[in-house]
Design an enzyme around this catalytic site. Structure first.
Site, PDB file in Angstrom:
ATOM      1  N   HIS A 120      29.047  20.348 -43.594  1.00 46.47           N
ATOM      2  CA  HIS A 120      29.256  21.163 -44.719  1.00 46.47           C
ATOM      3  C   HIS A 120      28.342  22.967 -43.993  1.00 46.47           C
ATOM      4  O   HIS A 120      28.434  22.730 -42.819  1.00 46.47           O
ATOM      5  CB  HIS A 120      27.543  20.794 -45.407  1.00 46.47           C
ATOM      6  CG  HIS A 120      26.463  21.092 -44.329  1.00 46.47           C
ATOM      7  ND1 HIS A 120      26.119  19.897 -43.577  1.00 46.47           N
ATOM      8  CD2 HIS A 120      25.748  21.936 -44.454  1.00 46.47           C
ATOM      9  CE1 HIS A 120      24.487  20.494 -43.046  1.00 46.47           C
ATOM     10  NE2 HIS A 120      24.556  22.017 -43.390  1.00 46.47           N
ATOM     11  N   ARG A 173      22.377  30.256 -49.320  1.00 47.12           N
ATOM     12  CA  ARG A 173      21.330  30.748 -49.897  1.00 47.12           C
ATOM     13  C   ARG A 173      21.486  31.729 -51.409  1.00 47.12           C
ATOM     14  O   ARG A 173      22.689  32.155 -51.354  1.00 47.12           O
ATOM     15  CB  ARG A 173      20.856  31.815 -49.224  1.00 47.12           C
ATOM     16  CG  ARG A 173      20.009  31.319 -48.089  1.00 47.12           C
ATOM     17  CD  ARG A 173      19.372  32.086 -46.472  1.00 47.12           C
ATOM     18  NE  ARG A 173      19.071  31.380 -45.941  1.00 47.12           N
ATOM     19  CZ  ARG A 173      19.609  31.575 -44.673  1.00 47.12           C
ATOM     20  NH1 ARG A 173      20.654  31.569 -44.954  1.00 47.12           N
ATOM     21  NH2 ARG A 173      19.184  31.385 -43.297  1.00 47.12           N
ATOM     22  N   GLU A 184      26.462  23.180 -49.253  1.00 47.25           N
ATOM     23  CA  GLU A 184      24.628  22.345 -49.141  1.00 47.25           C
ATOM     24  C   GLU A 184      24.121  23.791 -49.658  1.00 47.25           C
ATOM     25  O   GLU A 184      24.626  25.552 -49.561  1.00 47.25           O
ATOM     26  CB  GLU A 184      23.915  22.691 -47.853  1.00 47.25           C
ATOM     27  CG  GLU A 184      22.918  22.535 -47.980  1.00 47.25           C
ATOM     28  CD  GLU A 184      21.959  22.749 -46.266  1.00 47.25           C
ATOM     29  OE1 GLU A 184      21.123  22.892 -46.324  1.00 47.25           O
ATOM     30  OE2 GLU A 184      23.063  22.093 -45.357  1.00 47.25           O
ATOM     31  N   ASN A 198      15.514  29.116 -52.024  1.00 48.20           N
ATOM     32  CA  ASN A 198      14.072  29.004 -51.562  1.00 48.20           C
ATOM     33  C   ASN A 198      13.232  30.513 -52.733  1.00 48.20           C
ATOM     34  O   ASN A 198      13.140  30.919 -53.624  1.00 48.20           O
ATOM     35  CB  ASN A 198      13.849  30.325 -50.583  1.00 48.20           C
ATOM     36  CG  ASN A 198      14.469  30.032 -49.034  1.00 48.20           C
ATOM     37  OD1 ASN A 198      14.096  28.450 -48.329  1.00 48.20           O
ATOM     38  ND2 ASN A 198      15.432  30.613 -48.574  1.00 48.20           N
ATOM     39  N   HIS A 234      34.332  34.095 -47.190  1.00 48.92           N
ATOM     40  CA  HIS A 234      34.659  33.473 -48.209  1.00 48.92           C
ATOM     41  C   HIS A 234      35.121  31.621 -48.046  1.00 48.92           C
ATOM     42  O   HIS A 234      34.571  31.544 -46.813  1.00 48.92           O
ATOM     43  CB  HIS A 234      35.598  33.849 -49.142  1.00 48.92           C
ATOM     44  CG  HIS A 234      37.027  33.596 -48.079  1.00 48.92           C
ATOM     45  ND1 HIS A 234      37.739  34.519 -47.308  1.00 48.92           N
ATOM     46  CD2 HIS A 234      38.119  32.616 -48.660  1.00 48.92           C
ATOM     47  CE1 HIS A 234      38.748  33.803 -47.062  1.00 48.92           C
ATOM     48  NE2 HIS A 234      39.348  33.109 -47.062  1.00 48.92           N
ATOM     49  N   GLU A 279      37.783  31.662 -52.467  1.00 53.11           N
ATOM     50  CA  GLU A 279      39.507  31.146 -52.504  1.00 53.11           C
ATOM     51  C   GLU A 279      39.781  29.894 -52.785  1.00 53.11           C
ATOM     52  O   GLU A 279      39.658  29.245 -52.522  1.00 53.11           O
ATOM     53  CB  GLU A 279      39.761  31.405 -51.496  1.00 53.11           C
ATOM     54  CG  GLU A 279      41.893  31.855 -50.748  1.00 53.11           C
ATOM     55  CD  GLU A 279      41.632  32.502 -49.154  1.00 53.11           C
ATOM     56  OE1 GLU A 279      42.939  33.227 -49.697  1.00 53.11           O
ATOM     57  OE2 GLU A 279      41.464  31.665 -48.559  1.00 53.11           O
TER      58      GLU A 279
END
Length: 130
Positions: A5, A9, A56, A60, A74, A122
């Site tokens: 993965h 964030r 993923e 937070n 990217h 992209e």
């Protein structure tokens, strides 16, 4: 070995899940809150994790936004038709930040989309399906 993965964030998990699922066509595979750590992980992709690399999203709970590092570029996603994909993304409320067309100094057709946190995606025409 295989790539499992890529982690990003995000500042608003629900907005990001909406973008990647409803606009980019990914499926929410799993999502889990970690109350003691005050964060949530959500995994999205175009197929099961056992067969596909997924995205993923890390949220937070006490952070609304992040500074983008200069090292990250990217995410790239293969599409059958870049022009049609951009039209569909735009119609669904997505933001195209580089209109579809040939890359500079080359012939590869591409475009760039921006997610709610400003990450670039992209879109590349999938030559393997041609």
């Amino acid at each position: 070995m295989r790539l499992l993965h890529t982690m990003l964030r995000v500042g608003d998990l629900e907005k990001s899940i909406h973008f990647y699922s409803d606009i980019m066509g990914m499926e929410l595979i799993r999502k889990h809150d970690y109350e003691s750590g005050r964060f949530t992980l959500a995994f999205l992709g175009y197929g099961p994790e056992k067969d596909n690399t997924v995205l993923e999203l890390t949220y937070n709970w006490d952070t609304d936004s992040y500074e983008k590092g200069e090292g990250f570029g990217h995410i790239a996603i293969a599409v059958d038709d870049v022009y049609a994909a951009c039209e569909k993304i735009r119609d669904a409320g997505g933001t195209i930040v580089r209109e579809p067309g040939p890359m500079k100094h080359g012939t590869t057709v591409l475009a760039f989309v921006e997610d709610p946190d400003g990450y670039k995606i992209e879109l590349l025409e999938d030559r393997h399906n041609a």
